[in-house]
Enzyme design. Structure first.
Site, PDB file in Angstrom:
ATOM      1  N   GLY A   1     -17.661  75.507  31.615  1.00 46.97           N
ATOM      2  CA  GLY A   1     -17.521  74.160  31.071  1.00 46.97           C
ATOM      3  C   GLY A   1     -18.010  74.009  29.652  1.00 46.97           C
ATOM      4  O   GLY A   1     -17.428  73.248  28.858  1.00 46.97           O
TER       5      GLY A   1
ATOM      6  N   THR B   1     -10.869  74.544  34.785  1.00 47.31           N
ATOM      7  CA  THR B   1     -12.015  75.027  35.556  1.00 47.31           C
ATOM      8  C   THR B   1     -12.542  76.237  34.797  1.00 47.31           C
ATOM      9  O   THR B   1     -11.802  76.881  34.051  1.00 47.31           O
ATOM     10  CB  THR B   1     -11.630  75.451  36.982  1.00 47.31           C
ATOM     11  OG1 THR B   1     -10.808  76.613  36.907  1.00 47.31           O
ATOM     12  CG2 THR B   1     -10.867  74.380  37.709  1.00 47.31           C
ATOM     13  N   GLY B   2     -13.805  76.548  35.012  1.00 47.50           N
ATOM     14  CA  GLY B   2     -14.355  77.708  34.323  1.00 47.50           C
ATOM     15  C   GLY B   2     -15.640  77.360  33.601  1.00 47.50           C
ATOM     16  O   GLY B   2     -16.370  76.458  34.023  1.00 47.50           O
TER      17      GLY B   2
ATOM     18  N   ARG C   1     -27.668  69.024  33.866  1.00 40.83           N
ATOM     19  CA  ARG C   1     -26.603  69.669  33.082  1.00 40.83           C
ATOM     20  C   ARG C   1     -25.246  69.021  33.416  1.00 40.83           C
ATOM     21  O   ARG C   1     -24.913  68.802  34.569  1.00 40.83           O
ATOM     22  CB  ARG C   1     -26.568  71.158  33.397  1.00 40.83           C
ATOM     23  CG  ARG C   1     -25.455  71.928  32.664  1.00 40.83           C
ATOM     24  CD  ARG C   1     -24.212  72.055  33.511  1.00 40.83           C
ATOM     25  NE  ARG C   1     -23.192  72.915  32.906  1.00 40.83           N
ATOM     26  CZ  ARG C   1     -21.991  73.113  33.430  1.00 40.83           C
ATOM     27  NH1 ARG C   1     -21.654  72.524  34.554  1.00 40.83           N
ATOM     28  NH2 ARG C   1     -21.125  73.883  32.841  1.00 40.83           N
ATOM     29  N   VAL C   2     -24.484  68.699  32.396  1.00 40.28           N
ATOM     30  CA  VAL C   2     -23.162  68.109  32.592  1.00 40.28           C
ATOM     31  C   VAL C   2     -22.137  69.064  31.996  1.00 40.28           C
ATOM     32  O   VAL C   2     -22.301  69.534  30.868  1.00 40.28           O
ATOM     33  CB  VAL C   2     -23.081  66.727  31.904  1.00 40.28           C
ATOM     34  CG1 VAL C   2     -21.664  66.177  31.951  1.00 40.28           C
ATOM     35  CG2 VAL C   2     -24.059  65.754  32.564  1.00 40.28           C
ATOM     36  N   GLY C   3     -21.103  69.355  32.751  1.00 41.95           N
ATOM     37  CA  GLY C   3     -20.069  70.279  32.275  1.00 41.95           C
ATOM     38  C   GLY C   3     -18.890  69.554  31.651  1.00 41.95           C
ATOM     39  O   GLY C   3     -18.989  68.404  31.202  1.00 41.95           O
ATOM     40  N   ASP C   4     -17.771  70.222  31.637  1.00 41.40           N
ATOM     41  CA  ASP C   4     -16.559  69.673  31.016  1.00 41.40           C
ATOM     42  C   ASP C   4     -15.806  68.709  31.925  1.00 41.40           C
ATOM     43  O   ASP C   4     -15.040  67.867  31.445  1.00 41.40           O
ATOM     44  CB  ASP C   4     -15.614  70.821  30.624  1.00 41.40           C
ATOM     45  CG  ASP C   4     -15.219  71.678  31.838  1.00 41.40           C
ATOM     46  OD1 ASP C   4     -16.073  71.929  32.715  1.00 41.40           O
ATOM     47  OD2 ASP C   4     -14.047  72.091  31.910  1.00 41.40           O
TER      48      ASP C   4
ATOM     49  N   THR D   1     -14.128  74.336  40.566  1.00 40.80           N
ATOM     50  CA  THR D   1     -13.836  72.930  40.317  1.00 40.80           C
ATOM     51  C   THR D   1     -12.475  72.682  40.921  1.00 40.80           C
ATOM     52  O   THR D   1     -11.687  73.616  41.032  1.00 40.80           O
ATOM     53  CB  THR D   1     -13.756  72.681  38.784  1.00 40.80           C
ATOM     54  OG1 THR D   1     -15.022  72.925  38.209  1.00 40.80           O
ATOM     55  CG2 THR D   1     -13.307  71.287  38.425  1.00 40.80           C
TER      56      THR D   1
HETATM   57  N1  ASP Z   1     -16.057  73.808  34.758  1.00 40.19           N
HETATM   58  C1  ASP Z   1     -17.117  73.628  35.718  1.00 40.19           C
HETATM   59  C2  ASP Z   1     -18.392  73.359  35.008  1.00 40.19           C
HETATM   60  O1  ASP Z   1     -18.649  73.973  33.979  1.00 40.19           O
HETATM   61  C3  ASP Z   1     -17.319  74.758  36.636  1.00 40.19           C
HETATM   62  C4  ASP Z   1     -16.117  75.544  37.031  1.00 40.19           C
HETATM   63  O2  ASP Z   1     -15.011  75.046  36.969  1.00 40.19           O
HETATM   64  O3  ASP Z   1     -16.237  76.718  37.399  1.00 40.19           O
HETATM   65  O4  ASP Z   1     -19.171  72.596  35.520  1.00 40.19           O
END
Ligand code: ASP
Length: 309
Positions: free
Chosen positions: A222, A219-220, A196-199, A168
């Site tokens: 979510g 990032t990471g 799917r919706v992340g953070d 991200t």
């Molecule tokens: N945080 C993002 C998500 O979960 C992905 C990422 O940052 O690696 O969509």
């Protein structure tokens, strides 16, 4: 003035700094930097060229927050338009809403006059058809490499590995007038279940800014930041007088409470406070970030603090 971003934000640092140096707003700076990352086809985690969902469709999530007014705009599962951050900003500025998803987000992008295009580059498509980076057994795919509809649920469980196929961009700026803004944009977790919706587009989870105190962006994995309201946690702690690094560490320790297998806690964060402090942390050992503040001739790259539990 201060600008901080995840390492893949490097392509936008100079453009954003130019805006800040000319007296422009933090909001314009974070949008401009993010747009350049969304345009970068070599970045498979954001915008054009992003890795797709299990059906081979690129779905983008993005949000932007104006820390001065604490107004925010976001889009989730946007298809067919690369400039997700600009659509998010327009949601904030033109609609009585914060978040548009799916068809509605694409409709709004069209109404803005943005160009519709296929965001799946041949390079990203080849990785998808090749069996999702080798993770998906043949039985899940048809002769063209597409995931068979009836297998989606099981495929999502197998491909669930944010470390291998995610990323991200985070960009946070404080301008000469002290205004803070933050932007987050992503194609999300590659091979995600459609919709799917992340953070990243969720204000408070992956993104939060308040010019009075500071800002944080993630990032990471979510799903964890969603459950932990992670970005908001940091800024709320700042508002209670907690020092920036301590605030970030508290937010991370919350995430370790949510997941008993600490090896699965994959999270990175960039954050700044209203007094010019900044910090970047990650649960992974080798993550970097980029930053620039007044007096520096160019942005610099630096390792993040590592948090292990
Ligand atoms: N945080 C993002 C998500 O979960 C992905 C990422 O940052 O690696 O969509």
């Amino acid at each position: 003035m201060l600008l901080i971003a995840s390492a893949n934000g490097d392509v936008g640092m100079d453009a954003a700094w130019e805006i800040l140096a000319a007296g422009g707003s933090a909001l314009d700076a974070v949008e401009a930097a993010t747009r350049l990352v969304e345009d970068n086809p070599a970045d498979h985690t954001v915008g054009y060229g992003g890795y797709p969902n299990l059906l081979g469709e690129v779905e983008l999530d993005a949000s932007i927050m104006d820390g001065d007014t604490r107004r925010a705009g976001a889009v989730a599962a946007l298809r067919g338009y690369r400039a997700a951050i600009t659509v998010a900003r327009k949601v904030m500025e033109e609609l009585p809403h914060v978040l548009l998803a799916g068809e509605g987000a694409a409709r709004f992008a069209a109404e803005l006059g943005l160009q519709r295009e296929n965001l799946l580059t041949p390079e990203a498509e080849a990785v998808y058809r090749d069996g999702l980076a080798g993770r998906l057994p043949k039985m899940f795919r048809d002769s063209r490499g597409s995931v068979v509809d009836a297998m989606l649920r099981r495929a999502a469980a197998i491909t669930a590995d944010p470390e291998r196929a995610a990323g991200t961009v985070n960009v946070i700026a404080q301008d000469a007038a002290g205004r803070i803004a933050s932007a987050v944009s992503t194609s999300g977790w590659a091979w995600k279940y459609p919709g799917r919706v992340g953070d990243s587009p969720i204000i408070g989870a992956g993104n939060y800014a308040d010019s009075r105190y500071g800002a944080a962006a993630c990032t990471g994995w979510g799903e964890l930041a969603l459950r932990g309201a992670t970005a908001r946690t940091v800024v709320l702690l700042l508002s209670r007088g907690v020092a920036l690094e301590d605030a970030c560490r508290v937010a991370f320790s919350d995430l370790f409470d949510l997941e008993t297998n600490s090896a699965r806690v994959i999270m990175s964060m960039v954050a700044l406070d209203a007094n010019g402090g900044f910090c970047a942390l990650s649960t992974a050992p080798d993550r970097e970030y980029v930053y620039r503040r007044a007096g520096m001739r160019a942005y610099e790259r630096a390792p993040r603090l590592v948090v292990t539990g």
